[in-house]
Design a protein around this motif. Structure first.
Motif, mmCIF file in Angstrom:
data_model
loop_
_atom_site.group_PDB
_atom_site.id
_atom_site.type_symbol
_atom_site.label_atom_id
_atom_site.label_comp_id
_atom_site.label_asym_id
_atom_site.label_seq_id
_atom_site.Cartn_x
_atom_site.Cartn_y
_atom_site.Cartn_z
ATOM 1 N N LEU A 124 73.057 36.845 9.742
ATOM 2 C CA LEU A 124 73.796 37.474 10.839
ATOM 3 C C LEU A 124 75.040 38.188 10.316
ATOM 4 O O LEU A 124 75.393 39.276 10.778
ATOM 5 C CB LEU A 124 74.173 36.440 11.908
ATOM 6 C CG LEU A 124 72.973 35.868 12.681
ATOM 7 C CD1 LEU A 124 73.414 34.815 13.684
ATOM 8 C CD2 LEU A 124 72.198 36.967 13.393
ATOM 9 N N ASP A 184 67.922 37.035 17.267
ATOM 10 C CA ASP A 184 68.978 36.107 17.664
ATOM 11 C C ASP A 184 69.695 36.596 18.936
ATOM 12 O O ASP A 184 69.864 35.839 19.890
ATOM 13 C CB ASP A 184 69.989 35.976 16.510
ATOM 14 C CG ASP A 184 71.045 34.948 16.812
ATOM 15 O OD1 ASP A 184 70.682 33.760 16.887
ATOM 16 O OD2 ASP A 184 72.219 35.327 16.999
ATOM 17 N N THR A 185 70.048 37.872 18.951
ATOM 18 C CA THR A 185 70.815 38.420 20.084
ATOM 19 C C THR A 185 70.014 38.344 21.387
ATOM 20 O O THR A 185 70.562 38.063 22.441
ATOM 21 C CB THR A 185 71.174 39.898 19.813
ATOM 22 O OG1 THR A 185 71.740 39.975 18.516
ATOM 23 C CG2 THR A 185 72.132 40.446 20.843
ATOM 24 N N HIS A 186 68.705 38.638 21.302
ATOM 25 C CA HIS A 186 67.916 38.743 22.539
ATOM 26 C C HIS A 186 67.011 37.539 22.771
ATOM 27 O O HIS A 186 66.052 37.606 23.530
ATOM 28 C CB HIS A 186 67.105 40.047 22.513
ATOM 29 C CG HIS A 186 67.971 41.249 22.342
ATOM 30 N ND1 HIS A 186 68.932 41.603 23.267
ATOM 31 C CD2 HIS A 186 68.057 42.165 21.349
ATOM 32 C CE1 HIS A 186 69.567 42.681 22.849
ATOM 33 N NE2 HIS A 186 69.069 43.049 21.679
ATOM 34 N N ASN A 237 71.616 48.114 25.768
ATOM 35 C CA ASN A 237 72.082 48.671 24.498
ATOM 36 C C ASN A 237 73.047 49.821 24.719
ATOM 37 O O ASN A 237 72.841 50.636 25.617
ATOM 38 C CB ASN A 237 70.880 49.134 23.654
ATOM 39 C CG ASN A 237 70.201 47.961 22.984
ATOM 40 O OD1 ASN A 237 70.829 46.930 22.756
ATOM 41 N ND2 ASN A 237 68.921 48.094 22.686
ATOM 42 N N HIS A 243 75.881 42.098 10.754
ATOM 43 C CA HIS A 243 77.142 42.618 11.307
ATOM 44 C C HIS A 243 77.791 43.597 10.349
ATOM 45 O O HIS A 243 78.344 44.615 10.764
ATOM 46 C CB HIS A 243 78.101 41.473 11.645
ATOM 47 C CG HIS A 243 77.665 40.750 12.884
ATOM 48 N ND1 HIS A 243 77.571 39.391 12.968
ATOM 49 C CD2 HIS A 243 77.255 41.229 14.083
ATOM 50 C CE1 HIS A 243 77.124 39.052 14.172
ATOM 51 N NE2 HIS A 243 76.932 40.157 14.862
ATOM 52 N N HIS A 300 68.805 39.660 13.421
ATOM 53 C CA HIS A 300 69.927 39.794 14.356
ATOM 54 C C HIS A 300 69.416 40.137 15.752
ATOM 55 O O HIS A 300 69.883 39.602 16.766
ATOM 56 C CB HIS A 300 70.876 40.903 13.842
ATOM 57 C CG HIS A 300 71.969 41.245 14.789
ATOM 58 N ND1 HIS A 300 71.899 42.309 15.664
ATOM 59 C CD2 HIS A 300 73.172 40.659 15.014
ATOM 60 C CE1 HIS A 300 72.999 42.371 16.375
ATOM 61 N NE2 HIS A 300 73.795 41.374 16.006
#
Ligand code: FAD
Ligand code: SF4
Length: 511
Positions: free
Chosen positions: A498, A467-469, A335, A502, A464
């Protein structure tokens, strides 16, 4: 004077064997130094609390007949470093043959004291701090073949070793852990006792800090400083907790409420971490009250409390010493985002965040679930660099010392250690906050909306995050249900969520 004995600001342990007998050849040294006020930006109440408690401790030692040297921050001879001041004292007192040091709890301090000790011509003798129930090396001692450790197994070992809440080698009540019976939302009809607050005039210390231009964060009412600054007051706070709050401690441990900033929490962490109180006396006092008042305090409440002190508190210290120095730079999710600006002002439309941050700036305190599931949760969902998150937690709370702050922040709250401390990331959408608090009731955002202008930011940011990780979390059994829920959502719904996330991430500073 033949011996100098250093007492650090978090070593105010009146029960230490050093103080059992008066020795006119031994000088106890306490000092206020810029090295300690400036290694991070602290809350003003934290600096004041430490200095006030140190001054009271030095006075108590003098009154008991001990020889004491207390160096104030604005003393013209103060070299503003612990080791430089020690060296100076050795020059002034040429007959001193020995320096006595207690094992510090922070890696940073340990490092500079070890380094200094190696270069001295006088003998340097190390002592334990005689505070904790377990040793720094406890994880290796107890689990030599293991690489990962569960708090629960550690806690059971401490229970067995200390005999707390044990009967014939079995846990009293037939279970080790009563958590399932705890953790409720605050009931509407539930009375919450007003917290016991002290009211010290600390103007002299505040004026000194201003004159010396020590940079701090947060606010202080210098004529009504609320935190305990002596052992006597720490014991009063302990008595108050046991008599008024223990009976609901576990039940409302995870509750949050706009009208109550400390609910049934003990607020003993400052007294414990400065060592004005010992973990043994805290636990023994609570157990004794439970034994004599079974109709008021049930098993789930006492077990829940004892677990925090002899389980979590000792465990995070063990993890810290097992993994430092590498632990302080872990960043499992890589991060990078900066901490949103409202962490320093509390000015955000998210009511849960505003309340938790404003309270922290006002009182240098937030309870565990505000730290973990509001400010910590949000930082992780927003992808904030754990270095920034750490610096914030280390500075803002009156109880923040690195040995306890770091594992809680990096490990428990940010999962930056990849699962050394916690078995899964503590992230949630708005529904958890809504379930445990009344924050959502008057919030600008709507906790039930996932997309749209008023959608609660925690909702889309949560998905999010998942989804990202996704890939990094796919081996974690405790995440599999939530990952499969995400996978099952239809493509358009996912896309919409998503996009919403964002949009929020792009304007994170103005939420
Ligand atoms: P209570 O809720 O009344 O609990 C009683 C005692 O149990 C506390 O005083 C504390 O000594 C102990 N305890 C409970 N949970 C923990 C824990 N997870 N780790 C260690 N001890 C625990 N605690 C600190 O003392 N210093 C910190 O710098 C710190 N930073 C934290 C950062 C984050 C991100 C999180 C999630 C937690 C942090 N904690 C820290 C742990 C916990 O939040 C505080 O100990 C607690 O809020 C202190 O308030 P209290 O005395 O009212 O605690
Ligand atoms: Fe926090 Fe969302 Fe609830 Fe507002 S609606 S208080 S942002 S959880």
């Amino acid at each position: 004077i033949a011996t100098l004995a250093l007492v650090l600001g978090d070593q105010l342990n009146a029960g230490h064997s050093w103080f059992k007998t008066v020795d006119n050849n031994r000088l106890f040294v306490l000092m206020e130094v810029r090295e300690e006020t400036d290694y991070t930006q602290h809350h003003i109440q934290k600096v004041v609390g430490f200095f006030a408690a140190m001054r009271n401790f030095a006075n108590a030692l003098s009154n008991a007949g001990h020889k004491v040297c207390y160096i104030e921050l604005d003393d013209p001879n103060n070299l503003q470093s612990v080791t430089k001041n020690l060296s100076l004292l050795l020059k002034i007192l040429p007959k001193a043959q020995q320096v006595q040091l207690q094992q510090p709890d922070e890696y940073r301090v340990d490092h500079y004291l070890q380094d200094w000790a190696e270069h001295q011509s006088v003998e340097v003798k190390w002592y334990g701090s005689e505070h904790f129930l377990t040793q720094r090396s406890v994880l290796n001692d107890w689990f030599p073949d293991k690489e990962s450790f569960l708090m629960e197994s550690f806690y059971r070992r401490v229970r067995q070793q200390t005999g707390y809440l044990m009967e014939n080698d079995k846990p009293i009540g037939g279970k080790w852990n009563f958590d399932k019976e705890n953790r409720n939302k605050l009931a509407n009809k539930q009375d919450v006792p007003s917290p016991l607050l002290f009211s010290h005039d600390v103007t002299d210390i505040v004026t000194m800090l201003e004159k010396k231009e020590v940079g701090t964060i947060g606010r202080i009412d210098s004529q009504r400083f609320i935190w305990p600054t002596s052992r006597l007051e720490s014991r009063q706070l302990l008595d108050f907790f046991v008599e008024n709050l223990l009976e609901n401690f576990g039940r409302y441990q995870d509750a949050m409420h706009t009208d109550h900033w400390s609910l049934f929490h003990a607020r003993l962490s400052f007294s414990l971490n400065t060592k004005m109180l010992s973990p043994r006396e805290v636990v023994e006092k609570a157990i004794s009250f439970w034994q004599t008042n079974p109709s008021r305090v049930n098993m789930a409440q006492i077990e829940g409390f004892v677990r925090q002190i002899i389980g979590w508190r000792e465990f995070v210290r063990a993890i810290y010493w097992n993994h430092m120095p590498n632990y302080s730079t872990t960043n499992f999710f890589n991060n990078k985002a900066p901490l949103p600006s409202y962490y320093w002002t509390g000015k955000t439309n998210m009511q849960c965040m505003a309340k938790s941050i404003q309270q922290s700036l006002e009182l240098s305190y937030a309870h565990h679930i505000q730290r973990l599931m509001v400010t910590g949760n949000f930082a992780l969902l927003a992808g904030v660099n754990p270095d920034d998150v750490d610096a914030w937690y280390l500075g803002i709370y009156i109880d923040a010392l690195q040995w306890v702050e770091l594992p809680n922040t990096r490990g428990m709250s940010q999962f930056a250690d990849g699962g050394i401390l916690a078995t899964k990331p503590y992230v949630s959408s708005g529904s958890y906050i809504n379930k445990m608090s009344n924050y959502c009731q008057n919030c600008h955002y709507d906790v039930n909306q996932r997309v749209g202008e008023r959608a609660c930011p925690f909702n889309s940011l949560y998905w999010h995050f998942i989804d990202t990780h996704h890939e990094q979390l796919s081996n974690n059994a405790r995440m599999s249900l939530i990952l499969s829920q995400w996978n099952k959502q239809d493509k358009a719904a996912k896309q919409e969520l998503l996009e919403q996330a964002h949009c929020y991430l792009n304007q994170i500073d103005s939420l």
